[in-house]
Design a protein around this motif. Structure first.
Motif, PDB file in Angstrom:
ATOM      1  N   SER A   1       0.833  -1.205   0.000  1.00 50.60           N
ATOM      2  CA  SER A   1       0.000   0.000   0.000  1.00 50.60           C
ATOM      3  C   SER A   1       0.871   1.260   0.000  1.00 50.60           C
ATOM      4  N   TYR A   2       1.970   1.229   0.768  1.00 58.76           N
ATOM      5  CA  TYR A   2       2.873   2.381   0.775  1.00 58.76           C
ATOM      6  C   TYR A   2       3.579   2.525  -0.570  1.00 58.76           C
ATOM      7  N   PHE A   3       3.936   1.388  -1.163  1.00 56.32           N
ATOM      8  CA  PHE A   3       4.539   1.402  -2.502  1.00 56.32           C
ATOM      9  C   PHE A   3       3.580   2.037  -3.508  1.00 56.32           C
ATOM     10  N   THR A   4       2.298   1.656  -3.441  1.00 54.34           N
ATOM     11  CA  THR A   4       1.311   2.208  -4.369  1.00 54.34           C
ATOM     12  C   THR A   4       1.192   3.719  -4.201  1.00 54.34           C
ATOM     13  N   LYS A   5       1.192   4.185  -2.949  1.00 55.02           N
ATOM     14  CA  LYS A   5       1.108   5.628  -2.691  1.00 55.02           C
ATOM     15  C   LYS A   5       2.309   6.363  -3.275  1.00 55.02           C
ATOM     16  N   CYS A   6       3.517   5.841  -2.998  1.00 53.78           N
ATOM     17  CA  CYS A   6       4.730   6.482  -3.522  1.00 53.78           C
ATOM     18  C   CYS A   6       4.751   6.469  -5.051  1.00 53.78           C
ATOM     19  N   PHE A   7       4.321   5.347  -5.633  1.00 55.50           N
ATOM     20  CA  PHE A   7       4.309   5.206  -7.087  1.00 55.50           C
ATOM     21  C   PHE A   7       3.358   6.231  -7.708  1.00 55.50           C
ATOM     22  N   LYS A   8       2.181   6.386  -7.108  1.00 55.77           N
ATOM     23  CA  LYS A   8       1.210   7.346  -7.641  1.00 55.77           C
ATOM     24  C   LYS A   8       1.707   8.768  -7.479  1.00 55.77           C
TER      25      LYS A   8
ATOM     26  N   PRO B   1       0.348   1.546  -9.769  1.00 57.45           N
ATOM     27  CA  PRO B   1       1.202   0.597 -10.492  1.00 57.45           C
ATOM     28  C   PRO B   1       0.466  -0.211 -11.552  1.00 57.45           C
ATOM     29  N   GLY B   2      -0.768  -0.635 -11.259  1.00 57.99           N
ATOM     30  CA  GLY B   2      -1.487  -1.445 -12.242  1.00 57.99           C
ATOM     31  C   GLY B   2      -1.736  -0.729 -13.547  1.00 57.99           C
ATOM     32  N   GLU B   3      -1.884   0.612 -13.489  1.00 57.50           N
ATOM     33  CA  GLU B   3      -2.133   1.378 -14.716  1.00 57.50           C
ATOM     34  C   GLU B   3      -0.900   1.478 -15.594  1.00 57.50           C
ATOM     35  N   ALA B   4       0.288   1.295 -15.027  1.00 58.43           N
ATOM     36  CA  ALA B   4       1.519   1.397 -15.817  1.00 58.43           C
ATOM     37  C   ALA B   4       1.561   0.337 -16.897  1.00 58.43           C
ATOM     38  N   ARG B   5       0.945  -0.809 -16.641  1.00 61.40           N
ATOM     39  CA  ARG B   5       0.982  -1.899 -17.625  1.00 61.40           C
ATOM     40  C   ARG B   5      -0.056  -1.743 -18.716  1.00 61.40           C
TER      41      ARG B   5
END
Length: 531
Positions: free
Chosen positions: A511-518, A525-529
């Motif tokens: 969840s923290y990874f998703t926040k930082c990525f956004k 992250p899922g939208e990057a693909r």
């Protein structure tokens, strides 16, 4: 005070309602000759342009390169009672009778992108196809220094862009006696038509050819694939090695696998932007319907795409596309909201002003955020991960104010060491070492600044000061950016789940990874693909 406000609001609602009821609703038919990524982009722009005219309804028809189907579709659109027809004729002669029938019934006709042999139209809008062919011919001849063999792949037979691009190309090549057009192949604008051309699958595919000019990027890719397979070369190979010819086309679309990206990645040598401008088409249609001034003949601006400008053009176009997608989503949400309201006409006008202000505010904030984030990220990445060692700038050297007292010997030594640390070679070596340490410890979620400093034989304070002076970022920020950059690569090149990627690059929580990525890329992250 509240009563006064309510009265004012009621007056505004009544006035807007009366204005809305007095406006005419227009139905515009759009007849596309085919379906491809160029027209998909244009249709999206047509819809986007219609958002700003709430009294406009679009009706689309696609002929899939069939003259007979397009004639039937135009007649059908006319029968439904359209107020204006926008049409891209499949071929010059065969579609003219259907267009003439619509025009004779008093329906204004905008012919775009392709011409007919009839003068029964209200307005024509396109780019200069002859000029595109001529410029591409000049470009190829210049690249070959006036000597070489060239292969041409034409678009759909009988279509005006194919004829005009060919004429411009041939006229340019005529000025270079050392350029030989070895063959002109007939395609139909699709990649498969060039790929399956009998000439390319014949011994011609093995002959020495210096340049292939296809009249659009898709056919250029089809010809490239055919020639590479004929010579036993993997079609995934980039560049023009192994004696391969150089390839160029026309369309210059943005986005994944578009012409601009293909030029940037050295798959194509050049392309030419063929503008879609659906929003401009809609504005022209509205001007005609509302009796406003308009130009009968409009030539849209276009430009050559080469390695020198492809990267910048791609960045600009991708940003515009992201903004358009975002506006499209907002408009869809607004539509759903309006449909749930009882008094549709009243709310349409109220919402229109609110939505425009909201969209303007969001877009300006979004652009500011993107620009700020892009500048910060580009600074960090360029100064640390992308620049060659010799290109890394030295941090500024601060000269102390002269005084009569000489510093103690120890301070002189420290000053000397600092000067040495700021020399370009020392900075380059420090950057290289820091990159190695960070990349080696990306997967370690427990890594700290103290650990990084220890790996580099520095104290925490020394590491922080040195990194900050060179990159204007902290070690923690650079570590996080390096992790996110590696995560982005893993998302694009592996089948790992988002959680697996998060842990693989050292994040302790998906969840923290998703926040930082956004926060970093403006998407989860899922939208990057999916891009």
């Amino acid at each position: 005070m509240r009563k006064v406000t309510l009265y004012i609001l009621l007056i505004l609602i009544i006035s807007m309602t009366s204005c809305s009821q007095g406006r005419k609703h227009y139905k515009i038919g759009v007849s596309q000759c085919s379906e491809d990524i160029w027209r998909e982009k244009q249709n999206a722009e047509l819809r986007m342009g219609a958002y700003f005219h709430d009294n406009v309804e679009l009706r689309f028809a696609v002929a899939f390169d069939s003259d007979e189907r397009q004639v039937q579709q135009i007649d059908s659109l006319v029968a439904t009672g359209i107020d204006l027809l926008i049409v891209a004729p499949n071929q010059i002669a065969t579609i003219s009778p259907a267009i003439d029938r619509a025009y004779d019934k008093g329906i204004p006709v905008i012919v775009f992108e392709r011409k007919t042999n009839s003068q029964k139209y209200t307005a024509f809008i396109s780019a200069d196809n002859y000029e595109m062919g001529r410029v591409m011919g000049e470009y190829i001849a210049t690249q070959l220094h006036g000597q070489g063999k060239v292969l041409e792949v034409m678009g759909l037979k009988g279509s005006s862009p194919a004829i005009e691009r060919h004429n411009g190309f041939v006229d340019a090549i005529k000025n270079y006696s050392g350029i030989d057009i070895v063959a002109t192949l007939q395609g139909d604008w699709t990649e498969e038509s060039a790929y399956r051309s009998p000439l390319l699958t014949s011994p011609l595919g093995e002959e020495h050819i210096d340049f292939v000019f296809a009249q659009n990027d898709r056919m250029a890719m089809g010809a490239r694939r055919a020639i590479m397979e004929r010579r036993g070369i993997s079609s995934t190979q980039g560049g023009t090695g192994g004696g391969l010819p150089r390839f160029c086309g026309i369309d210059g679309l943005p986005g994944k696998d578009g012409g601009i990206q293909l030029v940037r990645d050295s798959i194509l040598d050049a392309s030419y932007i063929y503008p879609t401008h659906g929003d401009q088409l809609i504005q022209l249609a509205v001007n005609i319907l509302e009796g406003k001034p308009y130009e009968k003949e409009t030539m849209m601006m276009s430009a050559l795409v080469t390695h020198d400008n492809a990267r910048v053009l791609l960045m600009q176009d991708e940003e515009i596309m992201r903004q358009s997608d975002y506006l499209d989503q907002l408009h869809s949400r607004a539509d759903n909201y309006l449909q749930r309201l009882g008094t549709q006409h009243v709310i349409n006008w109220m919402s229109f002003g609110v939505i425009v202000l909201l969209l303007l505010t969001i877009v300006l904030f979004y652009l500011y955020h993107l620009k700020k984030t892009a500048i910060q990220r580009e600074h960090v990445v360029n100064t640390l991960w992308n620049l060659k060692p010799e290109e890394i700038p030295s941090p500024p050297t601060h000269h102390p104010t002269p005084n009569t007292q000489h510093p103690p010997t120890g301070e002189q030594g420290a000053s000397s060491e600092t000067a040495k640390d700021n020399e370009p070679v020392a900075v380059s070596q420090f950057i290289t070492r820091f990159k190695e340490v960070v990349e080696a410890r990306l997967a370690d979620s427990d890594i700290s600044v103290e650990d990084l400093a220890a790996d580099m034989n520095l104290s925490r304070v020394q590491l922080y000061r040195k990194v900050k002076s060179i990159t204007d970022s902290s070690p923690v920020e650079l570590l996080r950016n390096a992790r996110l950059n590696r995560a982005y690569q893993l998302l694009l090149t592996t089948d790992m789940s988002v959680s697996e990627v998060a842990y693989a690059v050292g994040f302790t929580s998906p969840s923290y990874f998703t926040k930082c990525f956004k926060d970093e890329y403006g998407k989860v992250p899922g939208e990057a693909r999916t891009l």
